[in-house]
Design a protein around this motif. Structure first.
Motif, PDB file in Angstrom:
ATOM      1  N   SER A  58       0.804  -1.222   0.000  1.00  0.00           N
ATOM      2  CA  SER A  58       0.000   0.000   0.000  1.00  0.00           C
ATOM      3  C   SER A  58       0.836   1.271   0.000  1.00  0.00           C
ATOM      4  N   SER A  59       2.145   1.149   0.026  1.00  0.00           N
ATOM      5  CA  SER A  59       2.994   2.341   0.142  1.00  0.00           C
ATOM      6  C   SER A  59       2.915   3.237  -1.089  1.00  0.00           C
ATOM      7  N   ALA A  60       2.510   2.694  -2.223  1.00  0.00           N
ATOM      8  CA  ALA A  60       2.462   3.479  -3.460  1.00  0.00           C
ATOM      9  C   ALA A  60       1.165   4.267  -3.604  1.00  0.00           C
ATOM     10  N   TYR A  61       0.267   4.180  -2.631  1.00  0.00           N
ATOM     11  CA  TYR A  61      -1.040   4.815  -2.762  1.00  0.00           C
ATOM     12  C   TYR A  61      -1.277   5.795  -1.619  1.00  0.00           C
ATOM     13  N   ASN A  62      -2.207   6.691  -1.852  1.00  0.00           N
ATOM     14  CA  ASN A  62      -2.576   7.672  -0.841  1.00  0.00           C
ATOM     15  C   ASN A  62      -3.308   6.969   0.301  1.00  0.00           C
ATOM     16  N   VAL A  63      -2.871   7.221   1.523  1.00  0.00           N
ATOM     17  CA  VAL A  63      -3.462   6.532   2.671  1.00  0.00           C
ATOM     18  C   VAL A  63      -4.938   6.886   2.840  1.00  0.00           C
ATOM     19  N   LYS A  64      -5.369   8.033   2.311  1.00  0.00           N
ATOM     20  CA  LYS A  64      -6.775   8.414   2.418  1.00  0.00           C
ATOM     21  C   LYS A  64      -7.674   7.547   1.540  1.00  0.00           C
ATOM     22  N   ASP A  65      -7.072   6.874   0.564  1.00  0.00           N
ATOM     23  CA  ASP A  65      -7.853   6.044  -0.354  1.00  0.00           C
ATOM     24  C   ASP A  65      -7.880   4.573   0.054  1.00  0.00           C
ATOM     25  N   ILE A  66      -7.166   4.209   1.118  1.00  0.00           N
ATOM     26  CA  ILE A  66      -7.032   2.803   1.507  1.00  0.00           C
ATOM     27  C   ILE A  66      -7.979   2.501   2.665  1.00  0.00           C
ATOM     28  N   GLN A  67      -8.660   1.367   2.560  1.00  0.00           N
ATOM     29  CA  GLN A  67      -9.566   0.922   3.613  1.00  0.00           C
ATOM     30  C   GLN A  67      -9.373  -0.569   3.870  1.00  0.00           C
ATOM     31  N   LEU A  68      -9.576  -0.943   5.103  1.00  0.00           N
ATOM     32  CA  LEU A  68      -9.598  -2.354   5.484  1.00  0.00           C
ATOM     33  C   LEU A  68     -11.051  -2.771   5.664  1.00  0.00           C
ATOM     34  N   ILE A  69     -11.438  -3.845   4.984  1.00  0.00           N
ATOM     35  CA  ILE A  69     -12.807  -4.352   5.076  1.00  0.00           C
ATOM     36  C   ILE A  69     -12.775  -5.680   5.824  1.00  0.00           C
ATOM     37  N   CYS A  70     -13.471  -5.731   6.948  1.00  0.00           N
ATOM     38  CA  CYS A  70     -13.557  -6.941   7.772  1.00  0.00           C
ATOM     39  C   CYS A  70     -15.010  -7.400   7.795  1.00  0.00           C
ATOM     40  N   CYS A  71     -15.242  -8.632   7.390  1.00  0.00           N
ATOM     41  CA  CYS A  71     -16.604  -9.156   7.325  1.00  0.00           C
ATOM     42  C   CYS A  71     -16.812 -10.246   8.371  1.00  0.00           C
ATOM     43  N   GLN A  72     -18.055 -10.400   8.776  1.00  0.00           N
ATOM     44  CA  GLN A  72     -18.411 -11.442   9.729  1.00  0.00           C
ATOM     45  C   GLN A  72     -18.128 -12.821   9.128  1.00  0.00           C
ATOM     46  N   PRO A  73     -17.604 -13.744   9.921  1.00  0.00           N
ATOM     47  CA  PRO A  73     -17.372 -15.095   9.386  1.00  0.00           C
ATOM     48  C   PRO A  73     -18.658 -15.887   9.181  1.00  0.00           C
ATOM     49  N   ASP A  74     -19.714 -15.535   9.919  1.00  0.00           N
ATOM     50  CA  ASP A  74     -20.983 -16.250   9.796  1.00  0.00           C
ATOM     51  C   ASP A  74     -21.885 -15.550   8.786  1.00  0.00           C
ATOM     52  N   ALA A  75     -22.565 -16.350   7.986  1.00  0.00           N
ATOM     53  CA  ALA A  75     -23.442 -15.804   6.954  1.00  0.00           C
ATOM     54  C   ALA A  75     -24.626 -15.080   7.583  1.00  0.00           C
ATOM     55  N   SER A  76     -25.086 -14.059   6.892  1.00  0.00           N
ATOM     56  CA  SER A  76     -26.273 -13.333   7.351  1.00  0.00           C
ATOM     57  C   SER A  76     -27.552 -13.949   6.798  1.00  0.00           C
ATOM     58  N   ARG A  77     -27.412 -15.027   6.017  1.00  0.00           N
ATOM     59  CA  ARG A  77     -28.567 -15.765   5.506  1.00  0.00           C
ATOM     60  C   ARG A  77     -28.461 -17.224   5.912  1.00  0.00           C
ATOM     61  N   LEU A  78     -29.591 -17.833   6.148  1.00  0.00           N
ATOM     62  CA  LEU A  78     -29.626 -19.227   6.575  1.00  0.00           C
ATOM     63  C   LEU A  78     -29.569 -20.162   5.372  1.00  0.00           C
ATOM     64  N   TRP A  79     -29.151 -21.388   5.638  1.00  0.00           N
ATOM     65  CA  TRP A  79     -29.099 -22.434   4.610  1.00  0.00           C
ATOM     66  C   TRP A  79     -30.450 -23.145   4.614  1.00  0.00           C
ATOM     67  N   LEU A  80     -31.309 -22.769   3.669  1.00  0.00           N
ATOM     68  CA  LEU A  80     -32.688 -23.252   3.656  1.00  0.00           C
ATOM     69  C   LEU A  80     -33.014 -23.975   2.354  1.00  0.00           C
ATOM     70  N   VAL A  81     -32.086 -24.800   1.880  1.00  0.00           N
ATOM     71  CA  VAL A  81     -32.313 -25.557   0.650  1.00  0.00           C
ATOM     72  C   VAL A  81     -33.098 -26.822   0.984  1.00  0.00           C
ATOM     73  N   PRO A  82     -34.205 -27.096   0.301  1.00  0.00           N
ATOM     74  CA  PRO A  82     -34.989 -28.306   0.581  1.00  0.00           C
ATOM     75  C   PRO A  82     -34.157 -29.570   0.369  1.00  0.00           C
ATOM     76  N   PRO A  83     -34.387 -30.617   1.146  1.00  0.00           N
ATOM     77  CA  PRO A  83     -33.596 -31.858   1.029  1.00  0.00           C
ATOM     78  C   PRO A  83     -33.629 -32.463  -0.368  1.00  0.00           C
ATOM     79  N   MET A  84     -34.770 -32.403  -1.041  1.00  0.00           N
ATOM     80  CA  MET A  84     -34.861 -32.979  -2.381  1.00  0.00           C
ATOM     81  C   MET A  84     -33.963 -32.229  -3.359  1.00  0.00           C
ATOM     82  N   VAL A  85     -33.977 -30.905  -3.279  1.00  0.00           N
ATOM     83  CA  VAL A  85     -33.119 -30.097  -4.151  1.00  0.00           C
ATOM     84  C   VAL A  85     -31.651 -30.354  -3.830  1.00  0.00           C
TER      85      VAL A  85
END
Length: 308
Positions: A58-85
């Motif tokens: 990141s040294s070649a870029y402006n520090v104002k343009d750099i961001q760290l994105i941290c996401c939750q490890p757990d999904a925000s949606r449930l696994w609801l696929v029917p057994p047959m599918v």
């Protein structure tokens, strides 16, 4: 007025982020993991930048343009696929399997391109064995590992395109875990997540994003939306078409526009107007067709426009 047309670059940070992992076979596509709970941290606010970027990408870029994105490890949606599918999908894994990882980022500019989607298909050599995925889906196992899913560092250009950094950066590997419960949900664990205090205990998808500045103003927004090549092509086509319309069939207009003397023709036009004003419609019609006959005959037009 000048400031609205004169482009000046301003920061264009990531406002929202989400992550999705899909698995695709010949029978269709299912979403395994998806989360919209992602934290955006400014590079200046991080106290342990050295741990996150030991190679200095990141040294070649402006520090104002750099961001760290941290996401939750757990999904925000449930696994609801029917057994047959799910059973049909497990059978299709024997023939083909692709895993697609995608970042979805949202910024304020450029207008019309606020949303940026960065979709990556995991190479075949980095995919897990189809049998391991089957074991997770049928309940005999809980997780499988994917290698080299996405680059830890990447940048989003002012026009909304995603690019790799100039240097060769590390690729993130992770475990996809199906949490058994009622209901079930998926998790994505970064197996090489750096120890960053800003992310806390979040060990989900993590990336360092360089969101490049975008020009503001009318000209700046146009450049950001269409790029300099699009603006150039549009300008050339518009100006070229205007000039072509002005010069097209110019030789055909010479006999009617470059006349030596128009006094006789003007006299006929005035007589037509006078006949109409007096109600002499028959005289008006005769004079009108006389004028039409003159313009239809180049010889007569030349005779009527000779100077006295």
């Amino acid at each position: 007025m000048y400031s609205s047309g004169n482009p000046t670059n301003i920061a264009n940070p990531i406002k929202d982020a989400s992550v999705r992992v899909d698995i695709k076979t010949d029978s269709g596509r299912l979403t395994l993991f998806e989360t919209t709970l992602c934290q955006k941290l400014s590079w200046n606010d991080l106290v342990d930048q050295a741990n996150l970027d030991p190679e200095g990408y990141s040294s070649a870029y402006n520090v104002k343009d750099i961001q760290l994105i941290c996401c939750q490890p757990d999904a925000s949606r449930l696994w609801l696929v029917p057994p047959m599918v799910q059973a049909r999908f497990i059978k299709s894994l024997q023939w083909s399997m692709k895993i697609i990882f995608s970042w979805e980022l949202t910024r304020d500019r450029p207008k019309g391109k606020e949303a940026v989607k960065y979709e990556l298909e995991v190479e075949d050599m980095n995919l897990p064995e189809p049998s391991k995925v089957m074991e997770v889906l049928n309940g005999s196992s809980n997780s499988f590992r994917i290698y080299n899913v996405y680059p830890r560092f990447f940048r989003v250009t002012g026009s909304g395109d995603v690019r790799f950094l100039e240097q060769e950066v590390e690729l993130v590997s992770g475990d996809l875990v199906l949490n058994r419960g009622n209901p079930e949900w998926w998790s994505f664990h970064d197996i090489n997540a750096p120890l960053v205090s800003g992310c806390g205990s979040l060990a989900g998808p993590m990336a360092v994003v360089v969101s490049e500045e975008t020009p503001q103003g009318i000209l700046g927004e146009t450049l950001s939306k269409f790029s300099i090549w699009g603006l150039y092509i549009t300008f050339v086509l518009a100006v070229g078409r205007f000039i072509r319309l002005q010069c097209a069939d110019l030789r055909m207009r010479i006999p009617f526009e470059n006349l030596p003397s128009c006094e006789r023709l003007l006299a006929i036009c005035e007589d037509i107007y006078a006949a109409r004003a007096e109600g002499e419609l028959e005289v008006e019609e005769v004079l009108y067709w006389t004028l039409v006959k003159i313009y239809r005959s180049p010889h007569m037009l030349l005779e009527y426009t000779k100077p006295d």
